[in-house]
Design a protein around this motif. Structure first.
Motif, PDB file in Angstrom:
ATOM      1  N   LYS A  64       0.835  -1.196   0.000  1.00 42.66           N
ATOM      2  CA  LYS A  64       0.000   0.000   0.000  1.00 42.66           C
ATOM      3  C   LYS A  64       0.872   1.250   0.000  1.00 42.66           C
ATOM      4  O   LYS A  64       0.589   2.221  -0.698  1.00 42.66           O
ATOM      5  N   ALA A  65       1.963   1.215   0.765  1.00 45.55           N
ATOM      6  CA  ALA A  65       2.877   2.344   0.815  1.00 45.55           C
ATOM      7  C   ALA A  65       3.543   2.555  -0.545  1.00 45.55           C
ATOM      8  O   ALA A  65       3.701   3.695  -1.001  1.00 45.55           O
ATOM      9  N   LEU A  66       3.929   1.470  -1.191  1.00 40.41           N
ATOM     10  CA  LEU A  66       4.550   1.589  -2.514  1.00 40.41           C
ATOM     11  C   LEU A  66       3.567   2.135  -3.540  1.00 40.41           C
ATOM     12  O   LEU A  66       3.936   2.952  -4.389  1.00 40.41           O
ATOM     13  N   GLU A  67       2.312   1.720  -3.453  1.00 44.91           N
ATOM     14  CA  GLU A  67       1.296   2.222  -4.382  1.00 44.91           C
ATOM     15  C   GLU A  67       1.068   3.720  -4.172  1.00 44.91           C
ATOM     16  O   GLU A  67       0.938   4.483  -5.123  1.00 44.91           O
ATOM     17  N   THR A  68       1.052   4.137  -2.914  1.00 41.53           N
ATOM     18  CA  THR A  68       0.891   5.554  -2.618  1.00 41.53           C
ATOM     19  C   THR A  68       2.066   6.357  -3.160  1.00 41.53           C
ATOM     20  O   THR A  68       1.888   7.421  -3.754  1.00 41.53           O
ATOM     21  N   LEU A  69       3.273   5.846  -2.979  1.00 44.06           N
ATOM     22  CA  LEU A  69       4.464   6.516  -3.491  1.00 44.06           C
ATOM     23  C   LEU A  69       4.426   6.600  -5.007  1.00 44.06           C
ATOM     24  O   LEU A  69       4.755   7.635  -5.591  1.00 44.06           O
ATOM     25  N   ARG A  70       3.999   5.534  -5.664  1.00 45.34           N
ATOM     26  CA  ARG A  70       3.883   5.522  -7.118  1.00 45.34           C
ATOM     27  C   ARG A  70       2.895   6.591  -7.585  1.00 45.34           C
ATOM     28  O   ARG A  70       3.165   7.324  -8.548  1.00 45.34           O
ATOM     29  N   GLN A  71       1.757   6.684  -6.887  1.00 46.15           N
ATOM     30  CA  GLN A  71       0.743   7.674  -7.254  1.00 46.15           C
ATOM     31  C   GLN A  71       1.277   9.091  -7.062  1.00 46.15           C
ATOM     32  O   GLN A  71       1.047   9.970  -7.898  1.00 46.15           O
ATOM     33  N   LEU A  72       2.006   9.332  -5.983  1.00 47.30           N
ATOM     34  CA  LEU A  72       2.585  10.652  -5.747  1.00 47.30           C
ATOM     35  C   LEU A  72       3.579  11.026  -6.837  1.00 47.30           C
ATOM     36  O   LEU A  72       3.618  12.167  -7.296  1.00 47.30           O
ATOM     37  N   ARG A  73       4.384  10.084  -7.259  1.00 45.01           N
ATOM     38  CA  ARG A  73       5.343  10.362  -8.329  1.00 45.01           C
ATOM     39  C   ARG A  73       4.637  10.669  -9.637  1.00 45.01           C
ATOM     40  O   ARG A  73       5.068  11.551 -10.397  1.00 45.01           O
ATOM     41  N   GLN A  74       3.548   9.955  -9.923  1.00 37.10           N
ATOM     42  CA  GLN A  74       2.795  10.242 -11.142  1.00 37.10           C
ATOM     43  C   GLN A  74       2.202  11.651 -11.089  1.00 37.10           C
ATOM     44  O   GLN A  74       2.228  12.386 -12.082  1.00 37.10           O
ATOM     45  N   ASP A  75       1.683  12.025  -9.930  1.00 37.57           N
ATOM     46  CA  ASP A  75       1.133  13.371  -9.770  1.00 37.57           C
ATOM     47  C   ASP A  75       2.221  14.427  -9.940  1.00 37.57           C
ATOM     48  O   ASP A  75       2.002  15.456 -10.588  1.00 37.57           O
ATOM     49  N   ASP A  76       3.403  14.182  -9.364  1.00 40.10           N
ATOM     50  CA  ASP A  76       4.514  15.124  -9.506  1.00 40.10           C
ATOM     51  C   ASP A  76       4.923  15.268 -10.963  1.00 40.10           C
ATOM     52  O   ASP A  76       5.171  16.379 -11.442  1.00 40.10           O
ATOM     53  N   ASP A  77       4.995  14.151 -11.675  1.00 47.12           N
ATOM     54  CA  ASP A  77       5.366  14.207 -13.085  1.00 47.12           C
ATOM     55  C   ASP A  77       4.360  15.027 -13.887  1.00 47.12           C
ATOM     56  O   ASP A  77       4.744  15.814 -14.759  1.00 47.12           O
ATOM     57  N   ALA A  78       3.081  14.861 -13.575  1.00 45.51           N
ATOM     58  CA  ALA A  78       2.052  15.623 -14.289  1.00 45.51           C
ATOM     59  C   ALA A  78       2.197  17.111 -14.012  1.00 45.51           C
ATOM     60  O   ALA A  78       2.070  17.939 -14.929  1.00 45.51           O
ATOM     61  N   VAL A  79       2.510  17.478 -12.789  1.00 46.53           N
ATOM     62  CA  VAL A  79       2.694  18.887 -12.456  1.00 46.53           C
ATOM     63  C   VAL A  79       3.920  19.447 -13.172  1.00 46.53           C
ATOM     64  O   VAL A  79       3.874  20.546 -13.728  1.00 46.53           O
ATOM     65  N   TYR A  80       5.015  18.709 -13.179  1.00 50.38           N
ATOM     66  CA  TYR A  80       6.228  19.180 -13.845  1.00 50.38           C
ATOM     67  C   TYR A  80       5.997  19.357 -15.343  1.00 50.38           C
ATOM     68  O   TYR A  80       6.481  20.315 -15.940  1.00 50.38           O
ATOM     69  N   ARG A  81       5.244  18.432 -15.959  1.00 51.63           N
ATOM     70  CA  ARG A  81       4.951  18.578 -17.384  1.00 51.63           C
ATOM     71  C   ARG A  81       4.130  19.839 -17.640  1.00 51.63           C
ATOM     72  O   ARG A  81       4.393  20.571 -18.609  1.00 51.63           O
TER      73      ARG A  81
END
Length: 90
Positions: A64-81
């Motif tokens: 669950k922690a890894l899934e949350t981290l994965r989701q946060l990274r995807q959100d960060d990538d979308a913001v950076y783009r």
């Protein structure tokens, strides 16, 4: 608003204010107990209550922690783009 609604809202507000008393107020109540055994028992109860409140949260499942981290990274990538598209040529 009718007077019954206003009274009930006022009563609820008072109840909320009284139930949300800070821990410092509890400590001061123990200070004024004259009998030493009673005062020490009061402090012990407060200590137990604080210990219960300070218990660490149960450990989360690693997947669950890894899934949350994965989701946060995807959100960060979308913001950076989106930032790169806005600040082109700055």
């Amino acid at each position: 608003m009718n007077s019954i609604t206003v009274r009930s809202c006022f009563a609820a507000l008072i109840a909320l204010a009284l139930s949300a008393a800070p821990a410092a107020a509890l400590e001061q109540n123990c200070r004024f107990i004259q009998a030493k055994p009673g005062r020490e028992a009061c402090y012990k109860r407060q200590e137990e209550e604080l210990a219960v409140k300070r218990k660490p949260a149960p450990a989360t499942d690693e997947s669950k922690a890894l899934e949350t981290l994965r989701q946060l990274r995807q959100d960060d990538d979308a913001v950076y783009r989106s930032i790169n598209n806005i600040c082109r040529g700055c």
